[in-house]
Write a protein that holds these residues in place. Structure first.
Motif, PDB file in Angstrom:
ATOM      1  N   ASN A   1      30.139  24.561  20.060  1.00 39.39           N
ATOM      2  CA  ASN A   1      29.699  23.741  21.184  1.00 39.39           C
ATOM      3  C   ASN A   1      30.471  24.039  22.466  1.00 39.39           C
ATOM      4  O   ASN A   1      30.557  23.212  23.355  1.00 39.39           O
ATOM      5  N   GLY A   2      31.033  25.235  22.580  1.00 40.25           N
ATOM      6  CA  GLY A   2      31.758  25.607  23.794  1.00 40.25           C
ATOM      7  C   GLY A   2      30.819  25.866  24.951  1.00 40.25           C
ATOM      8  O   GLY A   2      29.599  25.923  24.798  1.00 40.25           O
ATOM      9  N   ASN A   3      31.400  26.031  26.134  1.00 38.03           N
ATOM     10  CA  ASN A   3      30.641  26.321  27.335  1.00 38.03           C
ATOM     11  C   ASN A   3      30.385  27.825  27.402  1.00 38.03           C
ATOM     12  O   ASN A   3      31.324  28.620  27.427  1.00 38.03           O
ATOM     13  N   MET A   4      29.122  28.238  27.432  1.00 45.04           N
ATOM     14  CA  MET A   4      28.765  29.658  27.436  1.00 45.04           C
ATOM     15  C   MET A   4      29.439  30.398  28.591  1.00 45.04           C
ATOM     16  O   MET A   4      29.984  31.488  28.414  1.00 45.04           O
ATOM     17  N   GLU A   5      29.441  29.828  29.761  1.00 44.80           N
ATOM     18  CA  GLU A   5      30.001  30.491  30.944  1.00 44.80           C
ATOM     19  C   GLU A   5      31.471  30.850  30.752  1.00 44.80           C
ATOM     20  O   GLU A   5      31.942  31.866  31.261  1.00 44.80           O
ATOM     21  N   ASP A   6      32.199  30.039  29.993  1.00 40.82           N
ATOM     22  CA  ASP A   6      33.622  30.310  29.742  1.00 40.82           C
ATOM     23  C   ASP A   6      33.839  31.521  28.837  1.00 40.82           C
ATOM     24  O   ASP A   6      34.955  32.021  28.732  1.00 40.82           O
ATOM     25  N   ASN A   7      32.804  31.978  28.155  1.00 42.28           N
ATOM     26  CA  ASN A   7      32.903  33.083  27.207  1.00 42.28           C
ATOM     27  C   ASN A   7      32.296  34.386  27.732  1.00 42.28           C
ATOM     28  O   ASN A   7      32.096  35.326  26.984  1.00 42.28           O
ATOM     29  N   LEU A   8      31.975  34.421  29.025  1.00 45.56           N
ATOM     30  CA  LEU A   8      31.327  35.585  29.625  1.00 45.56           C
ATOM     31  C   LEU A   8      32.232  36.257  30.641  1.00 45.56           C
ATOM     32  O   LEU A   8      33.073  35.611  31.265  1.00 45.56           O
ATOM     33  N   ILE A   9      32.012  37.557  30.814  1.00 41.88           N
ATOM     34  CA  ILE A   9      32.700  38.316  31.854  1.00 41.88           C
ATOM     35  C   ILE A   9      31.726  39.381  32.355  1.00 41.88           C
ATOM     36  O   ILE A   9      30.928  39.922  31.579  1.00 41.88           O
ATOM     37  N   ALA A  10      31.784  39.657  33.654  1.00 42.13           N
ATOM     38  CA  ALA A  10      30.940  40.715  34.213  1.00 42.13           C
ATOM     39  C   ALA A  10      31.361  42.052  33.609  1.00 42.13           C
ATOM     40  O   ALA A  10      32.556  42.343  33.488  1.00 42.13           O
ATOM     41  N   LEU A  11      30.389  42.857  33.208  1.00 41.89           N
ATOM     42  CA  LEU A  11      30.669  44.158  32.611  1.00 41.89           C
ATOM     43  C   LEU A  11      31.584  44.993  33.512  1.00 41.89           C
ATOM     44  O   LEU A  11      32.523  45.636  33.032  1.00 41.89           O
ATOM     45  N   GLN A  12      31.357  44.953  34.801  1.00 39.24           N
ATOM     46  CA  GLN A  12      32.157  45.745  35.744  1.00 39.24           C
ATOM     47  C   GLN A  12      33.626  45.323  35.746  1.00 39.24           C
ATOM     48  O   GLN A  12      34.509  46.135  36.008  1.00 39.24           O
ATOM     49  N   ALA A  13      33.919  44.067  35.450  1.00 35.67           N
ATOM     50  CA  ALA A  13      35.294  43.564  35.476  1.00 35.67           C
ATOM     51  C   ALA A  13      36.148  44.129  34.342  1.00 35.67           C
ATOM     52  O   ALA A  13      37.376  44.008  34.368  1.00 35.67           O
ATOM     53  N   LEU A  14      35.517  44.754  33.343  1.00 36.64           N
ATOM     54  CA  LEU A  14      36.264  45.272  32.202  1.00 36.64           C
ATOM     55  C   LEU A  14      36.970  46.600  32.498  1.00 36.64           C
ATOM     56  O   LEU A  14      37.838  47.020  31.737  1.00 36.64           O
TER      57      LEU A  14
END
Length: 193
Positions: free
Chosen positions: A114-127
């Motif tokens: 039940n976590g927040n999806m946005e907290d588990n995402l990162i822009a591909l370019q930021a990697l």
């Protein structure tokens, strides 16, 4: 009998020649033959192919949780496992795999918790994946004084406790080490396991 045997040998020779020609042409095309760990620019080319897939082209790609990248004969060259938030959605994640020189997917990923999806995402370019050869080389230098220790051509972009880092391993028959890097390619942790 001798002409029948001769025909069999000719067909086997022709089959062997065709197989060798096909293998050489696949290598010449690039594909997965250049290790992303040792060849600068190889990862950029592969990720560019992902960004040009139908449904992803022209979109800002967001990565969901861990990415595994491996290079080796057992994987047909470079292997990448990545989960991408489906563009235009807020919760639908698709899985893609790169193997044998091409991308497969998308396939749906079942999300639990039940976590927040946005907290588990990162822009591909930021990697900053173009830093992979630099990280690999830095880790090789770090273990160069260790007898028979080899850095594995594998890593994980890991999302843990709200932060993204890159994890790599090295080992010999008697020792094992791990290194952790930030997304800019700087080694932030090194330890014997």
């Amino acid at each position: 009998r001798s002409s029948a045997a001769s025909d069999v040998y000719k067909r086997q020779g022709l089959a062997l020649l065709l197989t060798a020609t096909l293998a050489l042409s696949m290598t010449a095309c690039g594909g997965s033959s250049k290790s992303v760990f040792t060849e600068p620019g190889a990862i950029g080319k592969i990720m560019g192919e992902l960004q040009n897939k139908d449904g992803l082209k022209g979109q800002e790609l967001k990565v969901f949780q861990d990415i595994t990248i491996v290079s080796g004969k057992d994987y047909g060259g470079n292997f990448i496992s990545i989960n991408i938030l489906k563009p235009g959605t807020k919760e639908d994640v698709d899985h893609y795999e790169y193997r044998n020189g091409s991308w497969s997917g998308p396939s749906a990923v079942k999300i639990t918790g039940n976590g927040n999806m946005e907290d588990n995402l990162i822009a591909l370019q930021a990697l900053n994946m173009d830093k992979i050869p630099e990280m690999y080389k830095a880790f090789q230098e770090k273990v160069s004084d260790k007898k028979d220790v080899k850095v594995k051509e594998s890593l994980v972009y890991r999302f843990w406790k709200g932060d993204w880092t890159v994890m790599m391993d090295a080992e010999s028959d008697r020792e094992a080490y791990s290194a952790e890097f930030d997304l800019n390619g700087k080694m932030i942790d090194f330890k014997k396991r």
